[in-house]
Design an enzyme around this catalytic site. Sequence first.
Site, short mmCIF file in Angstrom:
data_model
loop_
_atom_site.label_atom_id
_atom_site.label_comp_id
_atom_site.label_asym_id
_atom_site.label_seq_id
_atom_site.Cartn_x
_atom_site.Cartn_y
_atom_site.Cartn_z
N ASN A 112 19.17 1.85 4.93
CA ASN A 112 17.87 2.08 4.98
C ASN A 112 18.30 2.48 6.70
OD1 ASN A 112 17.82 -0.17 7.45
ND2 ASN A 112 18.04 -1.51 5.81
N LYS A 122 3.74 -13.76 7.62
CA LYS A 122 5.14 -13.98 7.90
C LYS A 122 5.37 -14.81 8.67
CE LYS A 122 7.06 -9.35 6.77
NZ LYS A 122 7.05 -8.29 7.08
N PRO A 156 19.15 -12.63 -0.37
CA PRO A 156 18.70 -13.87 -0.14
C PRO A 156 17.98 -13.76 1.15
CG PRO A 156 20.67 -14.13 0.12
CD PRO A 156 20.31 -12.29 -0.85
N ILE A 172 17.64 -14.91 4.29
CA ILE A 172 18.25 -15.30 6.16
C ILE A 172 17.96 -15.45 6.51
CG2 ILE A 172 19.76 -14.82 7.56
CD1 ILE A 172 21.00 -12.09 6.03
N LYS A 225 7.52 -18.07 6.30
CA LYS A 225 8.55 -18.20 6.77
C LYS A 225 8.89 -18.95 7.55
CE LYS A 225 9.74 -13.48 5.89
NZ LYS A 225 11.28 -12.48 6.43
N PHE A 277 11.81 -10.65 12.86
CA PHE A 277 11.03 -9.60 13.27
C PHE A 277 10.32 -9.22 11.95
CE2 PHE A 277 13.42 -8.95 16.23
CZ PHE A 277 13.09 -8.35 17.64
N ASP A 304 16.53 -5.52 1.01
CA ASP A 304 15.03 -5.97 0.09
C ASP A 304 15.95 -6.73 -1.72
OD1 ASP A 304 13.90 -7.09 2.38
OD2 ASP A 304 12.40 -5.57 1.59
N LYS A 347 33.79 4.50 -10.35
CA LYS A 347 32.35 5.31 -9.84
C LYS A 347 31.05 6.28 -11.27
CE LYS A 347 31.82 10.13 -7.53
NZ LYS A 347 32.45 10.89 -7.43
O1 C5P Z 1 9.67 -10.14 4.92
P1 C5P Z 1 10.83 -9.38 6.00
O2 C5P Z 1 11.47 -8.42 4.85
O3 C5P Z 1 8.99 -7.70 6.28
O4 C5P Z 1 10.61 -9.54 7.50
C1 C5P Z 1 11.41 -9.46 7.44
C2 C5P Z 1 11.90 -10.30 9.11
O5 C5P Z 1 12.81 -11.44 7.93
C3 C5P Z 1 13.18 -9.95 9.74
O6 C5P Z 1 13.69 -10.61 10.57
C4 C5P Z 1 14.60 -9.52 8.63
O7 C5P Z 1 15.40 -9.51 10.11
C5 C5P Z 1 14.76 -10.76 8.04
N1 C5P Z 1 15.10 -10.49 6.52
C6 C5P Z 1 16.45 -11.66 6.38
N2 C5P Z 1 16.69 -11.47 5.12
C7 C5P Z 1 15.85 -10.46 4.44
C8 C5P Z 1 15.05 -9.91 5.01
C9 C5P Z 1 14.26 -9.75 6.03
O8 C5P Z 1 16.50 -12.38 7.25
N3 C5P Z 1 16.51 -10.66 3.08
#
Ligand code: C5P
Length: 397
Positions: A209, A336, A304, A306, A340, A322, A278, A288
């Site tokens: 991204n 969120k 996962p 994190i 979370k 964030f 995600d 390849k």
């Molecule tokens: O659910 P969303 O992706 O919008 O949440 C964003 C927040 O979750 C950010 O703080 C991002 O660093 C964290 N995040 C993470 N691991 C993921 C997806 C998002 O730590 N796989």
Amino acid sequence: MYLQGKHILLGVTGGIAAYKACELTRRLRDAGAIVRVVMTRAALEFVTPLSFQALSGHPVRTDLFDEQAEAGMGHIELARWADAVLVAPCSADFMARLAAGRADDLLSTLCLASDAPLAIAPAMNRQMWANAATQANRDALGARGVSIFGPASGEQACGETGEGRMLEAAELVERLSALFATGALAGRTVLISAGPTREALDPVRYLSNRSSGRMGYALAEAAREAGARVLLVSGPVALPTPRGVERIEVESAAQMFDAVMARIDEVDLFIGAAAVADYRPAAVAGQKIKKTASQLTLELERTPDILAAVAAREPRPFVVGFAAETQDLEAHARDKLSRKHLDMIAANDVSAGRGFDVEDNALEVFWADGHASLPQQSKARLARELVALIAGRMSGA
Ligand code: C5P
């Protein structure tokens, strides 16, 4: 030293010590600061703008009503640009004008218009410094949060000996640098995730991204300035490691997860600023992928989370996430926050080119029973404000 990359607005007022401001400009730049100089009319009697232009590498401004300069960086922009304002030397007259809140020339206007920390280095004859009027101005400015560097005692240009000499350039640089060291996170260990992740499709391709990592890196720097030990788990970005920060490089979400979990027990605060993918390809091709088929369907699986995994630990650090949203910012961010189990969430509006891969940003910060708006500004300043807010919440303020 905390002056690397800092925008310093140096105000030079009229006094014989103005020549020392030339050395100060050099030393500020040597410390990594970006310096713009504004001179008062009286300062022009002592040194020329050309000296400061050559030393700072930027045009010097002297006049509030300068059409050409205003067409470039206007005075309000200049006030916003500054991370700190230092007036050195600061004459008795300029102290009086500051204390009175005057805005009758460019420098006094900038001091009023900027919300950056303001420091002054008084320099004047010892009697002028000792005068009750100047002392009252000093007290008034100090009470308003202006940092007053010096003056020192010693021999004066006028031949007298006493208090009123401007501090030496090296000491002013030290003191200015110390303004950025808040100590709000002293003794704490902070882990910050930053940047994008790359999810391999085959040995040469990946999904990723547009995250530049700037917000996470600015947070690492701000946390370091606040006195924390900082670990930065970073996806691939084109940014230098902030000084004094331990950087751990990863590529994929799975690697980021492992790197974070390997260090999480050392940590008092976790800030998830990474734009973690995600989804990742369910299978990574060993070779390849060839363009033989007319269509190709990729099967993706979840990575996962994190942030949620850190928040689910027991015991756990203070956890800040964030949220990048394009609509219903507060509702999505609060959802969120509770889903979370975060302590705080910083939400930004990424609709129409905001937030991602840009210099400036604004944040809406939410926690269970509160909210703060951090207005549009550079990511460096925004990071300092967010760190101050987090430190306040962590200490129960
Ligand atoms: O659910 P969303 O992706 O919008 O949440 C964003 C927040 O979750 C950010 O703080 C991002 O660093 C964290 N995040 C993470 N691991 C993921 C997806 C998002 O730590 N796989």
